[in-house]
Design a protein around this motif. Structure first.
Motif, PDB file in Angstrom:
ATOM      1  N   SER A 150       0.872  -1.162   0.000  1.00 43.76           N
ATOM      2  CA  SER A 150       0.000   0.000   0.000  1.00 43.76           C
ATOM      3  C   SER A 150       0.922   1.229   0.000  1.00 43.76           C
ATOM      4  N   GLY A 151       1.455   1.516  -1.168  1.00 41.30           N
ATOM      5  CA  GLY A 151       2.535   2.481  -1.304  1.00 41.30           C
ATOM      6  C   GLY A 151       3.855   1.784  -0.983  1.00 41.30           C
ATOM      7  N   SER A 152       4.966   2.333  -1.479  1.00 43.48           N
ATOM      8  CA  SER A 152       6.247   1.714  -1.105  1.00 43.48           C
ATOM      9  C   SER A 152       6.514   1.962   0.375  1.00 43.48           C
ATOM     10  N   ASP A 153       5.827   2.937   0.950  1.00 48.00           N
ATOM     11  CA  ASP A 153       5.861   3.129   2.406  1.00 48.00           C
ATOM     12  C   ASP A 153       5.607   1.823   3.162  1.00 48.00           C
ATOM     13  N   GLU A 154       4.611   1.073   2.695  1.00 51.58           N
ATOM     14  CA  GLU A 154       4.287  -0.169   3.401  1.00 51.58           C
ATOM     15  C   GLU A 154       5.394  -1.206   3.233  1.00 51.58           C
TER      16      GLU A 154
ATOM     17  N   ARG B  72       9.967   0.836  -5.924  1.00 50.98           N
ATOM     18  CA  ARG B  72       9.400   1.873  -6.805  1.00 50.98           C
ATOM     19  C   ARG B  72       7.938   2.086  -6.447  1.00 50.98           C
ATOM     20  N   THR B  73       7.328   3.112  -7.055  1.00 49.88           N
ATOM     21  CA  THR B  73       5.971   3.463  -6.638  1.00 49.88           C
ATOM     22  C   THR B  73       5.134   4.020  -7.787  1.00 49.88           C
ATOM     23  N   PHE B  74       3.842   3.904  -7.652  1.00 51.31           N
ATOM     24  CA  PHE B  74       2.910   4.543  -8.590  1.00 51.31           C
ATOM     25  C   PHE B  74       2.480   5.921  -8.088  1.00 51.31           C
ATOM     26  N   SER B  75       3.060   6.369  -6.966  1.00 51.68           N
ATOM     27  CA  SER B  75       2.587   7.614  -6.335  1.00 51.68           C
ATOM     28  C   SER B  75       3.153   8.883  -6.951  1.00 51.68           C
ATOM     29  N   LYS B  76       4.295   8.806  -7.601  1.00 56.21           N
ATOM     30  CA  LYS B  76       4.941  10.032  -8.030  1.00 56.21           C
ATOM     31  C   LYS B  76       4.651  10.273  -9.517  1.00 56.21           C
ATOM     32  N   ALA B  77       5.493   9.825 -10.442  1.00 58.42           N
ATOM     33  CA  ALA B  77       5.248  10.130 -11.861  1.00 58.42           C
ATOM     34  C   ALA B  77       3.911   9.566 -12.351  1.00 58.42           C
TER      35      ALA B  77
ATOM     36  N   LEU C 206      -4.206   6.296  -4.437  1.00 57.25           N
ATOM     37  CA  LEU C 206      -4.643   4.890  -4.493  1.00 57.25           C
ATOM     38  C   LEU C 206      -3.718   3.958  -3.718  1.00 57.25           C
ATOM     39  N   ARG C 207      -2.528   4.404  -3.388  1.00 60.02           N
ATOM     40  CA  ARG C 207      -1.577   3.675  -2.574  1.00 60.02           C
ATOM     41  C   ARG C 207      -1.110   2.360  -3.196  1.00 60.02           C
ATOM     42  N   VAL C 208      -0.156   2.429  -4.068  1.00 54.23           N
ATOM     43  CA  VAL C 208       0.500   1.194  -4.508  1.00 54.23           C
ATOM     44  C   VAL C 208       1.949   1.444  -4.905  1.00 54.23           C
ATOM     45  N   GLY C 209       2.797   0.599  -4.345  1.00 56.82           N
ATOM     46  CA  GLY C 209       4.215   0.626  -4.671  1.00 56.82           C
ATOM     47  C   GLY C 209       4.672  -0.822  -4.755  1.00 56.82           C
TER      48      GLY C 209
ATOM     49  N   LEU D 233      17.346  -0.161  -2.215  1.00 57.88           N
ATOM     50  CA  LEU D 233      17.520   0.985  -3.122  1.00 57.88           C
ATOM     51  C   LEU D 233      16.131   1.536  -3.431  1.00 57.88           C
ATOM     52  N   ASP D 234      15.810   2.672  -2.820  1.00 59.98           N
ATOM     53  CA  ASP D 234      14.479   3.273  -2.985  1.00 59.98           C
ATOM     54  C   ASP D 234      14.515   4.219  -4.183  1.00 59.98           C
ATOM     55  N   GLU D 235      13.840   3.806  -5.254  1.00 59.06           N
ATOM     56  CA  GLU D 235      13.810   4.616  -6.481  1.00 59.06           C
ATOM     57  C   GLU D 235      12.412   5.186  -6.724  1.00 59.06           C
ATOM     58  N   ALA D 236      11.887   5.891  -5.721  1.00 65.27           N
ATOM     59  CA  ALA D 236      10.536   6.447  -5.838  1.00 65.27           C
ATOM     60  C   ALA D 236      10.414   7.433  -7.007  1.00 65.27           C
ATOM     61  N   TYR D 237      11.547   8.054  -7.378  1.00 63.85           N
ATOM     62  CA  TYR D 237      11.528   9.053  -8.464  1.00 63.85           C
ATOM     63  C   TYR D 237      12.167   8.502  -9.732  1.00 63.85           C
ATOM     64  N   TYR D 238      12.195   7.192  -9.847  1.00 63.08           N
ATOM     65  CA  TYR D 238      12.880   6.511 -10.952  1.00 63.08           C
ATOM     66  C   TYR D 238      12.559   7.116 -12.318  1.00 63.08           C
TER      67      TYR D 238
ATOM     68  N   THR E 235      17.354  11.993   4.706  1.00 65.80           N
ATOM     69  CA  THR E 235      16.801  11.077   3.717  1.00 65.80           C
ATOM     70  C   THR E 235      15.326  10.867   4.040  1.00 65.80           C
ATOM     71  N   PHE E 236      14.703   9.931   3.377  1.00 66.77           N
ATOM     72  CA  PHE E 236      13.288   9.681   3.579  1.00 66.77           C
ATOM     73  C   PHE E 236      13.061   9.211   5.028  1.00 66.77           C
ATOM     74  N   PRO E 237      12.257   9.948   5.806  1.00 64.70           N
ATOM     75  CA  PRO E 237      12.174   9.702   7.260  1.00 64.70           C
ATOM     76  C   PRO E 237      11.549   8.367   7.670  1.00 64.70           C
ATOM     77  N   GLN E 238      10.839   7.715   6.763  1.00 62.15           N
ATOM     78  CA  GLN E 238      10.159   6.473   7.148  1.00 62.15           C
ATOM     79  C   GLN E 238      11.123   5.315   7.440  1.00 62.15           C
ATOM     80  N   TYR E 239      12.331   5.378   6.878  1.00 63.74           N
ATOM     81  CA  TYR E 239      13.300   4.298   7.174  1.00 63.74           C
ATOM     82  C   TYR E 239      13.626   4.320   8.668  1.00 63.74           C
ATOM     83  N   ARG E 240      13.989   5.510   9.133  1.00 65.44           N
ATOM     84  CA  ARG E 240      14.394   5.674  10.532  1.00 65.44           C
ATOM     85  C   ARG E 240      13.230   5.340  11.453  1.00 65.44           C
TER      86      ARG E 240
ATOM     87  N   LEU F 113      19.492   3.042   0.634  1.00 65.75           N
ATOM     88  CA  LEU F 113      19.980   4.003  -0.354  1.00 65.75           C
ATOM     89  C   LEU F 113      18.759   4.613  -1.025  1.00 65.75           C
ATOM     90  N   CYS F 114      18.620   5.897  -0.902  1.00 66.91           N
ATOM     91  CA  CYS F 114      17.476   6.579  -1.511  1.00 66.91           C
ATOM     92  C   CYS F 114      18.022   7.319  -2.721  1.00 66.91           C
ATOM     93  N   SER F 115      17.675   6.848  -3.928  1.00 66.49           N
ATOM     94  CA  SER F 115      18.305   7.415  -5.122  1.00 66.49           C
ATOM     95  C   SER F 115      17.309   7.503  -6.271  1.00 66.49           C
TER      96      SER F 115
HETATM   97  C1  LIG Z   1       7.096   9.426  -1.863  1.00 64.73           C
HETATM   98  C2  LIG Z   1       8.180   8.510  -1.454  1.00 64.73           C
HETATM   99  C3  LIG Z   1       7.941   7.179  -1.071  1.00 64.73           C
HETATM  100  C4  LIG Z   1       6.606   6.656  -0.717  1.00 64.73           C
HETATM  101  O1  LIG Z   1       5.727   6.568  -1.706  1.00 64.73           O
HETATM  102  P1  LIG Z   1       4.406   5.719  -1.537  1.00 64.73           P
HETATM  103  O2  LIG Z   1       3.334   6.704  -1.818  1.00 64.73           O
HETATM  104  O3  LIG Z   1       4.307   5.146  -0.179  1.00 64.73           O
HETATM  105  O4  LIG Z   1       4.565   4.682  -2.584  1.00 64.73           O
HETATM  106  C5  LIG Z   1       9.006   6.353  -0.798  1.00 64.73           C
HETATM  107  N1  LIG Z   1      10.245   6.806  -0.858  1.00 64.73           N
HETATM  108  C6  LIG Z   1      10.531   8.064  -1.204  1.00 64.73           C
HETATM  109  C7  LIG Z   1      11.934   8.494  -1.254  1.00 64.73           C
HETATM  110  C8  LIG Z   1       9.511   8.963  -1.492  1.00 64.73           C
HETATM  111  O5  LIG Z   1       9.797  10.231  -1.769  1.00 64.73           O
END
Ligand SMILES: *Cc1c(COP(=O)(O)O)cnc(C)c1O
Length: 366
Positions: free
Chosen positions: A88-92, A218-223, A229-232, A188-193, A114-119, A157-159
């Motif tokens: 439910s998003g790459s967050d999950e 990767r995620t469907f949330s950005k580009a 809808l929450r999917v990664g 390797l978090d490529e949310a902005y791939y 970096t992306f605060p959810q890791y910590r 690694l957030c890249s």
């Molecule tokens: C936005 C973002 C995510 C989370 O996206 P989801 O909406 O949960 O898929 C993950 N990592 C980074 C670096 C982001 O900026």
């Protein structure tokens, strides 16, 4: 009853300001939100068109294996079905990774900022978090490798990195993976791939066979523009995926979301168009900032981390009162900056005017 001790030291995610609240508070008729790196051009028009024509069965549980979306994505990425996991998003997936691999007594390494959810998720699991400062927004891979010990379970690694926007150079990534011990899972978090310039793309999914300790998120949330809808997804070795499936909730993506993602994936024209416009508008903004003499970090994303002449919070407030919600860098660990999502052409023309005014006002004071 008390929860884990650490819960007393952590707080819930602070959402960005809500548009309706800001309108009321400052008596504004129009507000533009440039705070969460959403796609200002929306999402593929085919998503709504095709979803309307479909028969939906919302009374029935979704397909917990995400079979159809899995097949579409496996084909597109040239991987096997069992090398994918959906969240439910790459967050999950970040949460699943922490739940599966972290516990008291082990440690995990990440950049800062970096992306605060890791910590956050690592601390919830009781792991020790080691944060390695970025250098000009870039991951310090040498220092990160140096921090690894026998109890290190995950390295993040957030890249491109959120909030700085900088990408790990290809050769540095390859070298890192060759030297990183095999007992450490590399995320390797490529949310902005999708926004990465082609020549800088490390084609990380091709590295999964050679490096079984790598997972790419990767995620469907950005580009793709489907943040609501929450999917990664994650791509990795089948054993890692199998571990994550143990901690995954059985129905963690909805049927509607699965259908929407399949349609969105097919409309690559929308993605290409979004990327092209983002790049042009970002370059235009960069030229403007150059003229003002304001610094910003290298960005391979749809946002810019910009150095501001007054504090990030004050810049945030200045823009808020004039109809723009951005992210102050203060809370992100980047003093005297704002993180600005690249919006539409019109929005950015207005933002440029406001930044220009702020520049004048603050230069006068000196
Ligand atoms: C936005 C973002 C995510 C989370 O996206 P989801 O909406 O949960 O898929 C993950 N990592 C980074 C670096 C982001 O900026």
């Amino acid at each position: 009853m008390n929860g884990k001790l650490i819960l007393n030291q952590l707080s819930q995610y602070q959402p960005g300001k809500q548009i309706e609240d800001v309108k009321k508070e400052y008596n504004l008729s129009h507000i533009v939100k440039l705070a969460s790196n959403e796609n200002p051009f929306g999402y593929s028009s085919k998503v709504e068109e095709q979803l309307m024509g479909m028969k939906h069965s919302f009374n029935v549980y979704p397909d917990g294996y995400t079979t159809n979306l899995r097949a579409s994505l496996a084909k597109k990425l040239h991987v096997m079905d069992n090398q994918l996991i959906f969240g439910s998003g790459s967050d999950e997936i970040v949460q699943m990774l922490c739940r599966a691999y972290l516990y008291p007594g082990v440690n995990t390494i990440m950049a800062t900022p970096t992306f605060p959810q890791y910590r956050h998720n690592a601390l919830v699991e009781g792991a020790v978090v080691t944060e390695i400062p970025t250098v000009n927004g870039y991951h310090d891979l040498e220092a990160m490798l140096h921090a690894i010990d026998s109890e290190t379970k995950i390295i993040w690694l957030c890249s491109p990195n959120n909030p700085t926007g900088s990408i790990i150079p290809k050769d540095a990534l390859y070298d890192f993976l060759n030297r990183c011990p095999k007992h450490v899972l590399v995320v390797l978090d490529e949310a902005y791939y999708e926004y990465i310039d082609q020549e800088l793309d490390p084609e990380a999914i091709n590295l999964i066979t050679k490096h079984p300790n790598l997972i790419v998120l990767r995620t469907f949330s950005k580009a793709y523009g489907l943040a609501g809808l929450r999917v990664g997804y994650g791509v990795s070795n089948e054993n890692t995926i199998s571990n994550l499936n143990v901690v995954r909730g059985p129905f963690n993506t909805t049927s509607l979301t699965q259908q929407a993602a399949i349609i969105a994936l097919e409309d690559q024209e929308f993605i290409q168009n979004s990327i092209k416009k983002n790049k042009e508008i970002k370059q235009d903004l960069q030229h403007y900032l150059d003229e003002l003499g304001w610094n910003y970090y290298d960005s391979q994303t749809n946002f810019l981390l910009i150095s501001t002449p007054i504090s990030g919070d004050d810049t945030f407030q200045y823009l808020l009162e004039r109809g723009f919600i951005v992210r102050s860098g203060e809370g992100l660990g980047c003093p005297n900056t704002i993180r600005l999502t690249i919006g539409s052409e019109d929005d950015m023309e207005q933002i440029k005017t406001l930044l220009g005014k702020l520049h004048k006002e603050t230069s006068k004071e000196i």
